[in-house]
Design a protein around this motif. Structure first.
Motif, PDB file in Angstrom:
ATOM      1  N   THR B 121      10.549   4.645  -4.303  1.00  0.00           N
ATOM      2  CA  THR B 121       9.344   4.310  -3.385  1.00  0.00           C
ATOM      3  C   THR B 121       8.365   4.141  -4.496  1.00  0.00           C
ATOM      4  N   GLU B 122       7.056   3.981  -4.420  1.00  0.00           N
ATOM      5  CA  GLU B 122       5.726   3.954  -5.301  1.00  0.00           C
ATOM      6  C   GLU B 122       5.281   5.102  -5.608  1.00  0.00           C
ATOM      7  N   LEU B 133      17.464   8.993   0.811  1.00  0.00           N
ATOM      8  CA  LEU B 133      16.690   7.885  -0.118  1.00  0.00           C
ATOM      9  C   LEU B 133      17.613   6.826  -0.846  1.00  0.00           C
ATOM     10  N   ARG B 218       2.412  -3.552  -3.300  1.00  0.00           N
ATOM     11  CA  ARG B 218       2.599  -2.209  -2.986  1.00  0.00           C
ATOM     12  C   ARG B 218       2.964  -1.634  -4.394  1.00  0.00           C
TER      13      ARG B 218
END
Lengths: 297, 297
Positions: B121-122, B133, B218
């Motif tokens: 993710t970021e 995940l 994002r």
């Protein structure tokens, strides 16, 4: 209230769903050139009936034009010429300057409230319509002093019913801002998709496509029939946005090649976008006393 | 099984969560230089204990190195020199060529299985760790013939436990492919963020940031400490990817300015990305008989 929606795609269809659900509309009439879309719209109960444009402009309270921006320009003067005296007209196009110009001197200009509800998905057509699409989003209303206060008030009330906040600005300012915040990301995504599609070993690459790529390239799925006319109509500001972007992209590229410190500086600066993409911008803006009506926050 | 994880950030922490939940790990030992991260990792029960690196390499079955790629290069030779005879070592870095080179002639090279589980993710740090995940994502294993079959099998089994599919390729092929599918989208997002942040009237622009901008930008939230070393280590292929992207972006820009037909052609071509971003690629790839083990589909 009698509402006519011209164009029953993602935006027109989603507006229909929420105006019906909220009882803002008592009867919804659709105008839709594409016979498949017309059938789908009736099947999904987006509208009560489909009429031809001439009939659909008779005895209605609001006309919402939700078709690609090139078609809005051609149709808007006709609509303003053929409405009943008290009818309010709005359009939902992503560009406003050229559209507003097309009817600047129209005798019914004050019946028209140029607007741009900023929401959407990368899908299109009546099957893509969904409830709540506009909730908590911003609707831009342009050049609001050029509309009669009654027509302005009714369109504000309509967007309030869709649970939107309203920002007021000139057509010019709206086209400039959306060039950077909305049109540029589409160009960025189209080019990213084309880059990866052009790779020889693309089947390997595709198999590795993870969440990061999907997110960044998502807008490349958008319909050319909608986005082509936007790029053309807002060409001046979109080219400015694209040229500014090329400058920043090349700056990052050069720093990766030759100047590691500069690279870290640029990445750290980009991190400041956090607050914006996490949706923390509104409170900041409120503090600056901008003219935004927050109905829903 | 005794598992040591060096680096308890998003990736190391998320692996810990799933290896514990699946009972693949009976005891999890963490190595974490950042004392705040170490405390958070213990508090979240990511690991059973924190040890210093020397102790953590003693009597463990698998060592997973999950730190930024510049630190992997410095640490990996030390790890291979200090493990027990039967210990398996892997790393999860997004680049592989330089890392593999750093231990090409190490006497324990066959204990090492270079890998890259493609998910994330970021966000970063132990608080960003989350269960599941890696589910249904691809883990790349590089140069697999250079690892002893027992060590390879154990790492395959570990990724299978994380419910991942496995792709086998050379370090060079992995770096080339990820430059386009993963590293380039990050560069694209960093530059987009910097472009918008540089605008004078940025507060207006931010207020208009809708889903499209948020999605495309994002990745600009990603940590420079992780992505800077990736850009540097994979510089050769990232510059190739960035130069190819600039070419496609300028092509689109020129077509908007001067050649509407070409513009529609480029946008229509970009639409082909649909199948990939909608995740329909795997079946296509399977038909091409690529060497991917699909455990989870």
């Amino acid at each position: 209230m009698e509402i006519t929606i011209i164009g029953l795609g993602l935006i027109g269809g989603s507006i229909a769903l929420d105006l019906r659900r909220s009882h803002f509309a008592t009867r919804l009439t659709g105008v839709e050139d594409n016979p498949i879309h017309a059938r789908e719209a009736v099947k999904r109960n987006l509208v009560d009936r489909i009429l031809n444009i001439k009939e659909a402009l008779t005895d209605t309270d609001i006309v919402i034009i939700a078709i690609p921006v090139d078609k809005i320009i051609s149709l808007l003067p006709y609509v303003l010429s053929n409405i009943s005296k008290g009818t309010t007209v709005t359009d939902v196009g992503s560009t406003k300057l050229e559209i507003a110009k097309a009817v600047a001197n129209h005798p019914n200009r004050r019946n028209y409230v140029p607007s741009h509800p900023m929401s959407g998905t990368e899908y299109s057509g009546p099957m893509a319509a969904k409830e709540g699409l506009f909730k908590q989003k911003i609707a831009i209303i342009c050049d609001h002093k050029k509309s009669a206060p009654q027509h302005l008030a009714l369109i504000e009330k309509m967007y309030q019913t869709l649970e939107m906040n309203i920002a007021y600005m000139s057509s010019d300012e709206q086209d400039h801002s959306t060039a950077f915040i909305s049109h540029l990301p589409h160009a960025v995504a189209f080019a990213l998709a084309n880059t990866v599609l052009a790779k020889e070993n693309r089947s390997i690459i595709f198999d590795l496509a993870s969440g990061g790529f999907r997110s960044t390239a998502r807008l490349a799925k958008s319909a050319p029939s909608m986005w082509g006319p936007i790029f053309q109509q807002n060409k001046f500001y979109i080219l400015e946005a694209m040229d500014t972007y090329i400058k920043h992209f090349i700056e990052l590229r050069e720093s990766i090649e030759k100047n590691e410190d500069e690279m870290y500086k640029l990445m750290t600066n980009a991190n400041k976008i956090k607050d914006i993409v996490d949706g923390k911008s509104s409170s900041m803006i409120k503090n600056e006393n901008r003219i935004i009506k927050y109905f829903t926050k």
